[in-house]
Design an enzyme around this catalytic site. Sequence first.
Site, PDB file in Angstrom:
ATOM      1  N   LYS A 107      17.266   4.884  -3.472  1.00  0.00           N
ATOM      2  CA  LYS A 107      16.542   5.037  -2.204  1.00  0.00           C
ATOM      3  C   LYS A 107      17.367   4.468  -1.052  1.00  0.00           C
ATOM      4  CE  LYS A 107      13.365   2.663  -4.126  1.00  0.00           C
ATOM      5  NZ  LYS A 107      12.145   1.890  -4.468  1.00  0.00           N
ATOM      6  N   THR A 166       5.763  -1.621   5.884  1.00  0.00           N
ATOM      7  CA  THR A 166       6.449  -1.067   4.725  1.00  0.00           C
ATOM      8  C   THR A 166       6.266  -1.923   3.470  1.00  0.00           C
ATOM      9  OG1 THR A 166       8.469  -2.218   5.435  1.00  0.00           O
ATOM     10  CG2 THR A 166       8.203   0.078   6.140  1.00  0.00           C
ATOM     11  N   GLY A 178       5.246  -2.903   0.069  1.00  0.00           N
ATOM     12  CA  GLY A 178       4.816  -2.181  -1.124  1.00  0.00           C
ATOM     13  C   GLY A 178       5.250  -0.730  -1.199  1.00  0.00           C
ATOM     14  N   THR A 179       6.187  -0.315  -0.361  1.00  0.00           N
ATOM     15  CA  THR A 179       6.595   1.091  -0.398  1.00  0.00           C
ATOM     16  C   THR A 179       7.263   1.452  -1.733  1.00  0.00           C
ATOM     17  OG1 THR A 179       8.604   0.443   0.796  1.00  0.00           O
ATOM     18  CG2 THR A 179       6.838   1.435   2.089  1.00  0.00           C
ATOM     19  N   GLY A 180       8.086   0.545  -2.267  1.00  0.00           N
ATOM     20  CA  GLY A 180       8.740   0.829  -3.541  1.00  0.00           C
ATOM     21  C   GLY A 180       7.749   0.930  -4.684  1.00  0.00           C
ATOM     22  N   CYS A 181       6.790   0.019  -4.712  1.00  0.00           N
ATOM     23  CA  CYS A 181       5.743   0.057  -5.741  1.00  0.00           C
ATOM     24  C   CYS A 181       4.944   1.353  -5.630  1.00  0.00           C
ATOM     25  CB  CYS A 181       4.799  -1.131  -5.575  1.00  0.00           C
ATOM     26  SG  CYS A 181       5.579  -2.750  -5.605  1.00  0.00           S
TER      27      CYS A 181
END
Length: 273
Positions: free
Chosen positions: A179, A211, A213-216
């Site tokens: 990412k 942003t 928690g965007t990866g989770c």
Amino acid sequence: MIRNVLSIAGSDPSGGAGIQADLKAFSARGVYGMAVLTALTAQNTQGVTGVHLVPPQFVADQINAVFADVRVDAVKIGMIANAGIADAVTNALVAALADRRSIPIVIDPVMIAKGGAALLAPEAVDVLTSRLLPLATLLTPNLPEAAALLHQPVATNRSHMAAQAEQLRALGPAAVLVKGGHLDSDDSPDVLATADGLHWFEARREPTKNTHGTGCTLSSALAAELAKGASVSEAVAIAKDYLAGAVAASGSLTVGSGHGPVQHFHALWRVEG
């Protein structure tokens, strides 16, 4: 049939990341969510102030309890924290899947919190790369995580991103999505490396600090789509579109004074003025 998806990850009491974000994303994407806790954190939108790890054997006990009773259609793995938990998760999953059909496994290598706190012990990186990554259908590192897994500098351009994606795939995952949100650019490209080659997913950078928690959220949405039968590339396109909407609608929430969470239910909630 409604699919069942299991998250193995840490807890965020402020609700924006970790298990809480995973369960919200699962629900928003139309699957039934389950959760195995690896760690409790004391955190909010401003950062992490404490971590309490779950004993490795109890992490394994939770996984065993779910698989002993429930059909699991996909697994998302987030915060692992240390080598003992990484080993316990690997052993439990290998045992659980020994007599079952293979299922998609998405690994989001949570290593550093948004505020900079370390969430993965250095000695756990080798266990993660040598034992867990070969189980993965899809690995979803951001740029610092990809660099840490490879013991290399952080990628600063698309060429470096692509090279690291292919190097990570060589460690065992069937596919790797690197990412590009940390790139110093106006856009936020991601690169997917599969056996068929590289595929770029373009996205504009949303002008917001919300942003958390965007990866989770992305990795959980990916697990949900894979559980429903999408291919990896289809799942990435769907999940990225969902996350873009969640980030764009994050301003409708009023949660904390730091990096706020995304709006997981942007397509379902009607916000009254």
